[in-house]
Write a protein that holds these residues in place. Structure first.
Motif, PDB file in Angstrom:
ATOM      1  N   ALA A   1      15.526  -3.916   1.741  1.00 26.23           N
ATOM      2  CA  ALA A   1      15.055  -3.642   2.849  1.00 26.23           C
ATOM      3  C   ALA A   1      13.518  -4.216   2.709  1.00 26.23           C
ATOM      4  O   ALA A   1      12.531  -3.733   3.418  1.00 26.23           O
ATOM      5  N   TYR A   2      13.229  -5.116   2.107  1.00 28.65           N
ATOM      6  CA  TYR A   2      12.205  -5.826   1.746  1.00 28.65           C
ATOM      7  C   TYR A   2      11.248  -6.291   3.058  1.00 28.65           C
ATOM      8  O   TYR A   2      10.207  -5.934   3.221  1.00 28.65           O
ATOM      9  N   ASP A   3      12.073  -6.998   4.153  1.00 33.59           N
ATOM     10  CA  ASP A   3      11.504  -7.217   5.347  1.00 33.59           C
ATOM     11  C   ASP A   3      10.886  -6.101   6.029  1.00 33.59           C
ATOM     12  O   ASP A   3       9.881  -5.996   6.799  1.00 33.59           O
ATOM     13  N   GLN A   4      11.466  -4.867   6.220  1.00 35.06           N
ATOM     14  CA  GLN A   4      11.033  -3.632   6.642  1.00 35.06           C
ATOM     15  C   GLN A   4      10.146  -2.926   6.103  1.00 35.06           C
ATOM     16  O   GLN A   4       9.098  -2.421   6.881  1.00 35.06           O
ATOM     17  N   LEU A   5       9.750  -3.087   4.755  1.00 42.03           N
ATOM     18  CA  LEU A   5       8.863  -2.667   3.961  1.00 42.03           C
ATOM     19  C   LEU A   5       7.571  -3.407   4.334  1.00 42.03           C
ATOM     20  O   LEU A   5       6.420  -2.693   4.569  1.00 42.03           O
ATOM     21  N   ILE A   6       7.723  -4.620   4.522  1.00 43.45           N
ATOM     22  CA  ILE A   6       6.430  -5.389   4.949  1.00 43.45           C
ATOM     23  C   ILE A   6       6.172  -5.317   6.389  1.00 43.45           C
ATOM     24  O   ILE A   6       5.102  -5.037   6.875  1.00 43.45           O
ATOM     25  N   HIS A   7       7.137  -5.545   7.292  1.00 42.92           N
ATOM     26  CA  HIS A   7       6.751  -5.829   8.564  1.00 42.92           C
ATOM     27  C   HIS A   7       6.672  -4.346   9.339  1.00 42.92           C
ATOM     28  O   HIS A   7       5.984  -4.339  10.284  1.00 42.92           O
ATOM     29  N   ASP A   8       7.709  -3.429   9.096  1.00 38.47           N
ATOM     30  CA  ASP A   8       7.634  -2.266   9.943  1.00 38.47           C
ATOM     31  C   ASP A   8       6.705  -0.980   9.142  1.00 38.47           C
ATOM     32  O   ASP A   8       6.402  -0.090   9.962  1.00 38.47           O
ATOM     33  N   VAL A   9       6.555  -1.202   7.913  1.00 38.99           N
ATOM     34  CA  VAL A   9       5.484  -0.115   7.447  1.00 38.99           C
ATOM     35  C   VAL A   9       4.253  -0.628   6.877  1.00 38.99           C
ATOM     36  O   VAL A   9       3.423  -0.238   7.485  1.00 38.99           O
ATOM     37  N   ALA A  10       4.221  -1.604   6.020  1.00 40.65           N
ATOM     38  CA  ALA A  10       3.055  -2.094   5.630  1.00 40.65           C
ATOM     39  C   ALA A  10       2.097  -2.852   6.863  1.00 40.65           C
ATOM     40  O   ALA A  10       0.705  -2.492   6.647  1.00 40.65           O
ATOM     41  N   LEU A  11       2.477  -3.633   7.436  1.00 36.97           N
ATOM     42  CA  LEU A  11       1.797  -4.486   8.453  1.00 36.97           C
ATOM     43  C   LEU A  11       0.921  -3.235   9.419  1.00 36.97           C
ATOM     44  O   LEU A  11       0.133  -3.613   9.756  1.00 36.97           O
ATOM     45  N   GLN A  12       1.821  -2.248   9.703  1.00 38.08           N
ATOM     46  CA  GLN A  12       1.389  -1.314  10.629  1.00 38.08           C
ATOM     47  C   GLN A  12       0.506  -0.142  10.000  1.00 38.08           C
ATOM     48  O   GLN A  12       0.083   0.737  10.680  1.00 38.08           O
ATOM     49  N   ASN A  13       0.507  -0.512   8.560  1.00 38.56           N
ATOM     50  CA  ASN A  13      -0.015   0.609   7.848  1.00 38.56           C
ATOM     51  C   ASN A  13       0.328   2.034   8.161  1.00 38.56           C
ATOM     52  O   ASN A  13      -0.379   2.925   8.225  1.00 38.56           O
ATOM     53  N   LEU A  14       1.510   2.210   8.298  1.00 36.09           N
ATOM     54  CA  LEU A  14       2.204   3.557   8.373  1.00 36.09           C
ATOM     55  C   LEU A  14       2.426   4.268   6.930  1.00 36.09           C
ATOM     56  O   LEU A  14       2.928   3.916   6.024  1.00 36.09           O
ATOM     57  N   PRO A  15       1.968   5.514   6.821  1.00 36.50           N
ATOM     58  CA  PRO A  15       1.790   6.291   5.536  1.00 36.50           C
ATOM     59  C   PRO A  15       3.342   6.883   5.098  1.00 36.50           C
ATOM     60  O   PRO A  15       3.359   7.877   4.760  1.00 36.50           O
ATOM     61  N   VAL A  16       3.977   5.838   4.968  1.00 36.49           N
ATOM     62  CA  VAL A  16       5.657   6.295   4.501  1.00 36.49           C
ATOM     63  C   VAL A  16       5.355   6.538   3.130  1.00 36.49           C
ATOM     64  O   VAL A  16       4.708   5.731   2.322  1.00 36.49           O
ATOM     65  N   ILE A  17       5.948   7.654   2.442  1.00 33.16           N
ATOM     66  CA  ILE A  17       5.993   8.012   0.993  1.00 33.16           C
ATOM     67  C   ILE A  17       7.171   7.367   0.521  1.00 33.16           C
ATOM     68  O   ILE A  17       8.285   8.106   0.738  1.00 33.16           O
ATOM     69  N   PHE A  18       7.352   6.353  -0.031  1.00 29.45           N
ATOM     70  CA  PHE A  18       8.641   6.012  -0.928  1.00 29.45           C
ATOM     71  C   PHE A  18       8.800   6.369  -2.340  1.00 29.45           C
ATOM     72  O   PHE A  18       8.056   6.204  -3.047  1.00 29.45           O
TER      73      PHE A  18
END
Length: 590
Positions: A365-382
């Protein structure tokens, strides 16, 4: 049971000389052979027991290895390995220098495609079938055997969607036993459950809608019936789909009754299936359970906490939260991309989302990690379980890439606790208010502390800690490698010359601490259980260059090659990050 027939089977060519009565006897012997070996050597039991008849029928009807057979996931492939020339070395399964626990192209010409992760078989077999068409090999057969949990993944549907619009000679066999590692979930599972009893929820079924010729459901333990239907399907060109009903753990009563536990049960009594008892009293808890129990504790006082896992509630121990707070904990099936973006969506609404996922599966899920989480700086805890070398599951499952592949992503923080108390405190700290997404990585297996459930303490983000002062050499460790380093230093005669720092965070690095280390020491060693290329040591090197450090820096970690199966201790020795390897490196530098 004496192996009267199996002992003479060294290839599918031998198998095809048998009559149907002998095939049924072979099925009994093969099932018993798997049980006897796995009982003492350990491994994945239930899935392979469930496909014994199907395995025999496939190799009997199809001309393997010329006809190409792909198993998805490789948990099902033990019988396949035994019938394809690996019977005499099957007791080396998953051991150092032995055969892999999963299909592996370099191991056998019968392993058409390596399958350690799920849901890849349809795409791979379709690629093979389309290539055969281009080469004019129109009679060649291409078979993908996929489980009901694996087929629910998006990638499997991408493959089915494409295949239905081709003339590829592709047979997709759905091994439907209603369970993966944990029970299958989702609407597709409900659909398949209805299909088992012949119920048609619409005027057409979902597979026929994708332009496949659909057959089934058929009894996966009826060898005669399997032989007939496979022979029939062999004569049909184009995409076709066979729905086979099997029982995971078939032939071992305990494995049939507890299919989750007997997916990979450890050692057991082969005659009865009774698990061998180990005295675990007084032993440290597994890291996954520290995560699971701590999350329940936190969720009881923070109603914003959500838990999400892609098909691993037992393996990640999110099951405890699913039991305590079922409305706030979700198993989304084998759908890592969906799990990450689902977490992102919930985070936009103010929830504190803990996404529990194995390190090796976050790769999916690398693209989702970049595009959907990190780019939007959403504080998801993996919460990355199985980080580092995982042992007998081998190269497909080692969690050695997560530091390297995530360190380059802006906004994403990376932490690695050295023990259970640190893990517990990190889990506590991040739910107090987080402005960025974070990865918390921890290893497979038991921790190092008997007393871990201590009062919560807040950890300073991006701050490391000095564990031991020294005069000449600074050793910087990340995560559980702190234990190996401490033990290595303790064995040295000149231990007073060695300082030890637990950096805690790969990103952000504790630059204040590093500056002080650079001023005091001319020799630095970094130790990690991830790949050396682009990993924690590389991060230290990069900052050292920026800071103008003129001393020596040595990186200990996973070399630039794939590491096969073996015990964690054996594999750490291969990588040079075991206690003795670290000690020898430090001795050479004094």
């Amino acid at each position: 049971m004496a192996e009267k027939i199996l002992r003479n089977i060294n290839s599918p060519a031998d198998l095809r000389k048998l009559n149907k009565t002998e095939l049924k006897q072979l099925a009994q012997e093969l099932r018993r052979f798997i049980i006897d070996i796995v009982a003492t050597k350990e491994g994945h039991l239930g899935a392979s027991l469930g496909v014994v008849e199907l395995t025999i029928a496939l190799h009997y009807i199809f001309n393997t290895p010329d006809d190409l057979l792909v198993w998805d996931v490789g948990h099902q492939a033990y019988g396949h390995k035994i019938l394809t020339g690996r019977k005499d070395i099957f007791d080396t399964n998953r051991q150092l220098g032995g055969i892999s626990g999963f299909p592996k192209r370099s191991e056998s010409e019968y392993d058409a495609f390596g399958t350690g992760h799920s849901s890849t078989s349809v795409s791979a077999a379709l690629g093979m079938a389309m290539a055969s068409n281009l080469k004019g090999e129109t009679d060649k057969q291409h078979i993908a055997v996929i489980g009901d949990a694996s087929i629910a993944s998006g990638m499997a549907f991408e493959g089915l969607n494409h295949a239905g619009m081709t003339k590829a000679n592709l047979l997709v066999i759905l091994n439907d036993n209603a369970i993966g590692i944990d029970p299958s979930v989702g609407a597709l599972k409900e659909y398949l459950t209805k299909a088992r009893v012949g119920y048609k929820p619409a005027s057409y079924n979902i597979i026929e809608a994708l332009n496949f010729k659909y057959f089934g459901p058929v009894d996966g333990h009826d060898l005669d019936g399997l032989l007939k239907v496979l022979e029939k399907m062999k004569q049909i060109n184009g995409p076709k789909f066979l729905h086979v009903i099997t029982r995971k753990g078939k032939g071992l009563k305990k494995a049939e009754e507890d299919q989750v536990k007997y997916h990979a049960p450890g050692k057991f009594e082969p005659a009865t299936g009774e698990l061998l008892k180990y005295d675990t009293d007084g032993l440290p808890l597994k890291y996954q359970d520290v995560f699971g129990f701590t999350l329940v504790e936190l969720a009881s006082s923070n109603e914003k906490i959500i838990g999400i896992t892609p098909a691993m509630p037992t393996g990640s121990s999110l099951k405890y939260m699913m039991e305590a707070f079922p409305e706030r904990a979700f198993d989304v099936g084998i759908a890592e991309q969906h799990a990450v973006t689902l977490s992102a969506g919930m985070a936009t609404q103010g929830f504190v989302v803990y996404c529990a996922i194995y390190s090796t599966f976050l790769q999916r899920a690398y693209d989702q990690l970049i595009h959907d989480v990190a780019l939007q700086n959403l504080p998801v805890i993996f919460c990355l379980d199985r980080a580092g070398l995982v042992g007998e599951d081998g190269a497909t499952h080692h969690g050695v890439f997560d530091i390297a592949y995530s360190r380059a992503i802006p906004n994403l923080m990376i932490a690695a606790p050295r023990n259970e108390v640190e893990l517990r405190n990190l889990l506590y700290t991040v739910q107090l208010g987080l402005e960025n997404p974070i990865i918390i990585r921890y290893p497979r297996g038991r921790g190092v502390l008997k007393e871990w459930k201590l009062p919560f303490e807040k950890i300073k983000i991006g701050k490391g800690e000095c564990l031991k002062q020294g005069s000449e050499i600074a050793v910087l460790s990340i995560g559980n490698m702190a234990g190996n380093v401490s033990e290595a230093i303790a064995q040295m005669s000149e231990k007073e010359k060695l300082a030890h720092y637990d950096m805690r965070f790969v990103k952000p690095l504790d630059e204040v601490l590093l500056k002080n280390i650079f001023k005091k020491y001319k020799k630095i060693v970094t130790v990690e259980d991830g790949v050396k290329k682009s990993g924690f040591g590389s991060a230290v090197l990069e900052y050292a260059a920026e800071a103008g450090f003129k001393g020596e820096i040595y990186i200990l970690g996973i070399p630039d090659k794939f590491i096969d199966q073996g015990s964690v201790v054996q594999l750490q020795e291969i990588a040079g990050i075991h206690v003795e390897g670290i000690r020898q490196k430090l001795e050479s530098m004094i």
